[in-house]
Design a protein around this motif. Structure first.
Motif, mmCIF file in Angstrom:
data_model
loop_
_atom_site.group_PDB
_atom_site.id
_atom_site.type_symbol
_atom_site.label_atom_id
_atom_site.label_comp_id
_atom_site.label_asym_id
_atom_site.label_seq_id
_atom_site.Cartn_x
_atom_site.Cartn_y
_atom_site.Cartn_z
ATOM 1 N N PRO A 1 0.890 -1.306 0.091
ATOM 2 C CA PRO A 1 0.081 -0.144 0.033
ATOM 3 C C PRO A 1 0.865 1.420 -0.122
ATOM 4 O O PRO A 1 1.345 1.577 1.115
ATOM 5 C CB PRO A 1 -0.931 -0.052 1.295
ATOM 6 N N MET A 2 1.085 1.953 -1.254
ATOM 7 C CA MET A 2 2.039 2.803 -1.348
ATOM 8 C C MET A 2 1.445 4.414 -0.712
ATOM 9 O O MET A 2 2.020 5.386 -0.764
ATOM 10 C CB MET A 2 2.437 3.237 -2.680
ATOM 11 N N GLU A 3 0.070 4.192 -0.165
ATOM 12 C CA GLU A 3 -0.388 5.473 0.540
ATOM 13 C C GLU A 3 -0.092 5.341 1.820
ATOM 14 O O GLU A 3 -0.332 6.497 2.596
ATOM 15 C CB GLU A 3 -1.903 5.691 0.207
ATOM 16 N N ARG A 4 0.447 4.378 2.468
ATOM 17 C CA ARG A 4 0.724 4.416 3.797
ATOM 18 C C ARG A 4 1.790 5.335 4.040
ATOM 19 O O ARG A 4 2.644 5.522 3.417
ATOM 20 C CB ARG A 4 1.098 3.089 4.272
ATOM 21 N N ASP A 5 1.792 5.918 5.290
ATOM 22 C CA ASP A 5 2.856 6.844 5.401
ATOM 23 C C ASP A 5 4.600 6.661 5.349
ATOM 24 O O ASP A 5 5.294 7.540 4.997
ATOM 25 C CB ASP A 5 2.695 7.434 7.260
ATOM 26 N N ILE A 6 4.618 5.322 5.524
ATOM 27 C CA ILE A 6 5.992 4.954 5.441
ATOM 28 C C ILE A 6 6.664 4.470 4.162
ATOM 29 O O ILE A 6 7.819 4.273 3.753
ATOM 30 C CB ILE A 6 6.219 3.739 6.380
ATOM 31 N N ALA A 7 5.638 4.851 3.107
ATOM 32 C CA ALA A 7 5.780 4.235 1.848
ATOM 33 C C ALA A 7 7.158 4.965 1.045
ATOM 34 O O ALA A 7 8.045 4.383 0.796
ATOM 35 C CB ALA A 7 4.566 4.328 1.068
#
Length: 833
Positions: A511-517
Motif C-alpha cells: 500500500p503505497m499510500e501508507r505514511d512509511i511508503a
C-alpha cells in the motif's frame, strides 16, 4: 541368488528369430503414426522460455506491464541505427528524415511516434515542424551553418539528444558517426495463446522497414525484437540444415567401414531414420516445442543409435564367422545384447532424465525428449534391427542379395585387437598402482573444475557477428542466412550509452499510500553498496520520490504541500500521501510519475544505476541486499538480475542433475548386477570410468575457457548417459567371459578384442556424429558438441585403459567368493547356447 531373467530374454529371442516379419511390420506401423505427429512439432526460440517461472523475470514482467512507458501502453519500438557518415550533417539529417517520411506514409507499419536526432534538430530549426514531411522541409531549406547551430542548441537544451547519438558526438563541430532513432508502433499486447505460440507481430513490420530503409541509401539498419525473434528462429533452421546432413554423411561413411556391406548399411540407415521420426513424433503428439537446446537431440540419437547398431551387428557376426546359423547366431547375440542394451538404456535415461530436476523449462524438455529418444532408439536397434537382420540374411539364402563383408570388427590377431589390449597389459602388471594414480588424477581434475564459470546471455542463442568463412563457402541450400542482430547489439553496446544493462530495478509491492511508503524508498538508497553509482553519498536512483522532489523544485505550491506533510523535513512526505499523489498526477509530471507508481498505488518501481564494469553476480547480490531494506515486499529485477538468476539456476541445474545422475546410476547398477549376476559390487566397478570421465570433462571446460551455460549445463549429466555405454558393454561381456575362462586376464583379453572392436567403431561414429555440432551457426551449441564428443572419447579411453585394472582388482577382492556364490545363477548367455 540372481534373478532368472533368462525367461524374458528367451521370449524376446523367440519373437526376433522366429517371427521377424511381424516385428518389422509392427515397428513400421508405429513409425507411420509417429510420422504424423512429427508434422505437428512447433518451434520455440529465444531466451524467454528459460526465464519462465523465474521470480526475477516475473517481477520484470510485472514492471513492464504495470508501469506506463513514455509512449503509453500498447506500444512497442523499433530502432533505426544510422552509420557511415556524419549523421548530423545536412545530408545525414536529410537521409534519416526522408526515411521517416516514407515510413510514416505506410499505415501497415502502425507508427505512432518517432524520436531521433534528426527530428530534434528539425524542430529546433522550425518549432512548428510536427510531421516528418515538415521536418524534412525545414532541414532542406536550412544552410549547413544553421544546422550546426541547431545541433549545438539541441545538445544544450535537450538532454535526450545526446543519448541518441554515439559516444564520439562533438557538439562544437556538430559531428557524430552514428545515431539511433526510436520508432514507436501501436501494437497491442499479445494474448496468452499468441505468446505461447511465440508469434511476434513486429517481425513482418520490421522486415518491411528493412526494405523501406534500403530505398533511401546510406547505412541505416533496422533493429528490434521482431528482427531478433526472426533470427532466433532462422538460426535453428540453418543449424539443422547444416548439422543433420553432416552427421548423416559422416555416420554413413563410418557405417561403410563398420558394416562393409551395402544391405546392412541400408538397414542401419532405416533404423536411424525411424529413431528420429519416433522422437519428433513424440514431441509433436505431446506438444513439446523444438528449441535451440533440442538441436543436439538428432545428432545425439544418430550417434547413439549407430552405436547400438554396430554392437548388434558385430556381436551377431562374431557367431556367424564361427559357423553358426542365422537363428542361432542372432539368439546368442540378443542373449547378451538385450541385457546390455537394457542396462545402457536405463543408465542413459537416468543421466538424461536427471535434467528434470532443473528449474529451467527448456532443460527439462531436453531431459524428457532425450530420455524418450534413447528408449525409442534402444527398442529399434535392440528389437527391430535384429529382426530385420534375420529377415535380410534369410533373404540372402533364397535370393541373390549382394553380400560383401560379414566379418566382425576387431579380433585377437588384428592390429586393432593388439592396440586394445594395452589396458589389459597394465591390469596384468600393476593394476592397484595404476588405480591409485588414476584416483589422484581424478581428485586433481575435480578440484581444478570447481573454477568453471557460469553464464547466460541473449547472445548465446544468436549467431556470431560474422559467419565463419567455411559456412559461407557451403553451397545452397546449406549456406546460412546473413545475420545482423549480434553485430547490431555489439555496435550499440560499444558506441552508445544504452543504460539498459547499467541499472537494476526494485519492484515494490504494498500500500503505497501508507505514511512509511516513500520514506522506505528513500532510506533504502542510503549507504549504497559498492556496485551502485553514488550521488551525494546516496545511491543514484529514479523513483516516485525523485519525481516528487523534481516537481517540488519547480512548483512552489506543490513544494508547500510536500513541506506540510514532511514531518522530518528531509524533502520526502511521510503523511497524507494520497493528497500528494493526487496533486502529482494532476501536474505536468503525471506521465513521468506513471513510470514509477501504478494508478491504484499498490506497487512502485525504483531504478538504481550501477557501475558499468561491475560483475553481474556482485550487482545482483547488492540489488537483493537493497531490496531487503524495504518495508514492503520488494524484488530485485532488471536484465542484469534476471540473467544472473538464470545463470545461478544453470549452475544449480548442472550440479543437481550430475548428483542425481551419479547416485541414480550407482543405485541402478548395484541393483541390476545383483539381480542379473548375483554380484552387486560390479555396479560400483562399472561406475569408476564414468567418475573419471566426468571430472576430466569438467576440468577440460575450465582449461579451454568454456562456461556452464544454457547448452553446456547438460553435458556433465549427458556424459553419464552416453559414457556408461562403454563401461557397461565391457563389464557385461567380461562377466560372461570370466565364467568360461576362470581367468580374469584371459577374459579381459577376449572382452576388449571382441567388444572393444565394436566400442572402437561406435566411438568414432558417436564422436563425429555429435561432433558435427561444432558446425552449428551459433557457437554455444558448437561448444556443447565439442564437450559431448570429448566426453565420449574420455569414456571410451577410460573403459579400455582404466576399467581392466578396476575389474582385476575387483576380481581379486571379490571374484572367487562371488563366483562360487554365483555358480547357482542361471547360465550366462554364451553357455545357454
Amino acid at each position: 541368488m540372481a534373478l532368472d531373467y533368462q525367461r524374458v530374454i528367451d521370449w524376446l529371442d523367440d519373437r526376433i528369430v522366429n517371427r521377424p516379419g511381424r516385428i518389422v511390420a509392427v515397428f513400421l506401423v508405429v513409425t507411420a503414426v509417429f510420422a504424423v505427429g512429427a508434422t505437428q512439432v512447433s518451434t520455440e526460440s529465444g531466451t524467454e522460455s528459460f526465464a519462465e517461472d523465474v521470480p526475477e523475470q516475473d517481477a520484470l514482467d510485472a514492471v513492464n506491464s504495470e508501469f506506463e512507458p513514455p509512449f503509453g501502453p500498447g506500444t512497442t519500438s523499433t530502432q533505426l541505427i544510422h552509420t557511415g557518415e556524419n549523421v548530423l550533417s545536412k545530408q545525414g539529417l536529410t537521409r534519416m528524415l526522408t526515411l521517416q517520411y516514407r515510413l510514416e506514409r505506410r499505415e501497415d507499419l502502425r507508427i505512432v511516434g518517432t524520436t531521433g536526432p534528426a527530428g530534434i534538430v528539425a524542430r529546433t530549426l522550425d518549432p512548428d515542424a510536427a510531421t516528418a514531411e515538415e521536418q524534412l522541409r525545414a532541414v532542406e531549406r536550412a544552410s549547413p551553418n544553421r544546422i550546426d547551430i541547431a545541433v549545438r542548441a539541441a545538445a544544450r537544451d535537450n538532454p535526450a539528444f545526446r543519448n541518441l547519438l554515439s559516444k564520439d558526438f562533438n557538439p562544437e563541430s556538430a559531428r557524430a558517426t552514428s545515431s539511433v532513432t526510436v520508432v514507436e508502433h501501436a501494437i497491442p499486447e499479445l494474448a496468452p495463446d499468441e505468446q505461447a505460440a511465440g508469434s511476434n507481430p513486429l517481425t513482418p513490420i520490421q522486415r518491411e522497414m528493412q526494405s523501406v530503409s534500403a530505398s533511401v541509401g546510406g547505412d541505416i539498419r533496422v533493429f528490434g525484437s521482431g528482427i531478433i525473434d526472426a533470427e532466433f528462429g532462422t538460426v535453428i533452421g540453418d543449424t539443422l540444415l547444416i548439422v543433420v546432413p553432416a552427421a548423416a554423411v559422416l555416420i554413413v561413411l563410418f557405417l561403410v567401414v563398420a558394416y562393409r556391406d551395402l544391405a546392412d548399411l541400408l538397414l542401419g540407415v532405416v533404423a536411424l531414420v525411424m529413431a528420429i521420426v519416433w522422437t519428433f513424433g513424440f514431441m509433436g503428439l505431446v506438444g513439446i516445442p523444438f528449441n535451440q537446446i533440442l538441436i543436439a537431440v538428432p545428432p545425439l540419437l544418430l550417434a547413439v543409435g549407430i552405436d547400438f547398431g554396430i554392437h548388434a551387428v558385430n556381436r551377431y557376426r562374431e557367431e556367424r564367422v564361427q559357423g553358426y546359423g542365422v537363428a542361432d547366431s542372432m539368439r546368442t547375440a540378443t542373449d547378451q545384447l538385450l541385457v546390455a542394451f537394457f542396462i545402457v538404456t536405463t543408465t542413459s535415461v537416468i543421466g538424461f532424465a536427471s535434467n528434470l530436476t532443473s528449474q529451467l523449462l527448456p532443460i527439462r524438455d531436453f531431459g524428457v525428449v532425450a530420455s524418450v529418444g534413447i528408449v525409442f532408439t534402444a527398442l529399434i536397434f535392440g528389437v527391430f534391427l535384429p529382426a530385420a537382420k534375420v529377415l535380410l540374411d534369410y533373404a540372402r539364402q533364397r535370393y541373390p542379395v549382394p553380400t560383401f563383408s560379414q566379418t566382425p570388427l576387431g579380433s585377437e590377431d588384428s592390429s586393432l585387437g593388439r592396440v586394445l589390449t594395452g589396458g589389459v597389459g597394465i591390469a596384468r602388471r600393476a593394476p592397484l598402482v595404476f588405480l591409485l594414480l588414476t584416483a589422484a588424477f581424478t581428485a586433481g581434475a575435480t578440484g581444478y573444475a570447481t573454477g568453471v564459470d557460469t553464464s547466460f546471455s541473449q547472445e548465446q542463442f544468436l549467431p556470431p557477428e560474422e559467419t565463419p568463412d567455411y559456412l559461407r563457402a557451403l553451397p545452397e541450400p546449406f549456406r546460412p542466412n546473413e545475420y545482423t542482430v549480434t553485430r547490431d547489439i555489439n555496435f550499440l553496446e560499444d558506441n552508445f550509452e544504452t543504460g539498459e544493462d547499467e541499472q537494476v530495478i526494485i519492484y515494490v509491492e504494498g500500500p503505497m499510500e501508507r505514511d512509511i511508503a516513500l520514506e522506505s524508498i528513500h532510506r533504502a538508497g542510503a549507504d549504497p553498496p559498492d556496485t551502485f553509482v553514488v550521488e551525494d553519498r546516496r545511491a543514484s536512483e529514479q523513483s516516485i520520490v525523485t519525481v516528487v522532489r523534481s516537481l517540488a523544485a519547480t512548483d512552489p505550491e506543490f513544494a508547500r504541500l510536500v513541506a506540510r506533510n514532511d514531518r522530518d523535513a528531509n524533502g520526502v512526505p511521510d503523511r497524507n500521501l494520497d493528497v500528494i499523489y493526487d496533486a502529482l498526477f494532476d501536474s505536468e509530471y503525471a506521465a513521468l510519475a506513471g513510470q514509477y507508481l501504478t494508478d491504484e498505488r499498490r506497487s512502485a518501481r525504483v531504478v538504481y544505476s550501477v557501475e558499468a564494469d561491475a560483475d553481474s553476480a556482485e550487482v545482483t547480490a547488492d540489488a537483493r541486499t537493497v531490496a531487503d531494506r524495504y518495508r514492503y515486499e520488494a524484488t530485485a529485477t532488471g536484465n542484469i538480475v534476471v540473467f544472473q538468476a538464470i545463470s545461478d539456476l544453470i549452475f544449480e541445474s548442472a550440479i543437481v542433475s550430475l548428483a542425481v545422475a551419479l547416485a541414480g546410476t550407482a543405485v541402478f547398477l548395484v541393483l541390476v548386477y545383483g539381480v542379473l549376476t548375483g554380484r552387486p559390487s560390479l555396479g560400483l566397478a562399472n561406475l569408476v570410468p564414468i567418475v573419471v570421465t566426468v571430472a576430466t570433462v569438467a576440468a577440460t571446460m575450465r582449461l579451454v575457457g568454456i562456461s556452464l551455460n544454457a547448452f553446456t549445463a547438460t553435458v556433465l549429466a549427458i556424459t553419464i548417459g552416453l559414457g556408461i555405454d562403454y563401461s557397461v558393454h565391457v563389464v557385461h561381456r567380461f562377466t560372461d567371459e570370466v565364467e568360461e575362462q576362470d581367468d580374469p586376464i584371459v577374459a579381459l583379453e577376449r572382452t576388449v578384442t571382441g567388444t572393444g572392436g565394436a566400442l572402437t567403431g561406435s566411438v568414432l561414429t558417436t564422436v563425429f556424429g555429435i561432433g558435427v555440432l561444432v558446425l552449428a551457426v551459433f557457437p554455444a551449441i558448437g561448444q556443447f558438441g565439442l564437450l559431448t564428443a570429448l566426453s565420449v572419447v574420455y569414456s571410451y579411453l577410460a573403459s579400455i585403459l582404466i576399467l581392466p585394472s578396476v575389474l582385476v582388482v575387483w576380481e581379486r577382492f571379490s571374484g572367487a567368493g562371488s563366483r562360487a556364490d554365483a555358480s547357482d545363477a542361471p547360465a550366462a548367455s554364451g553357455e545357454a547356447e
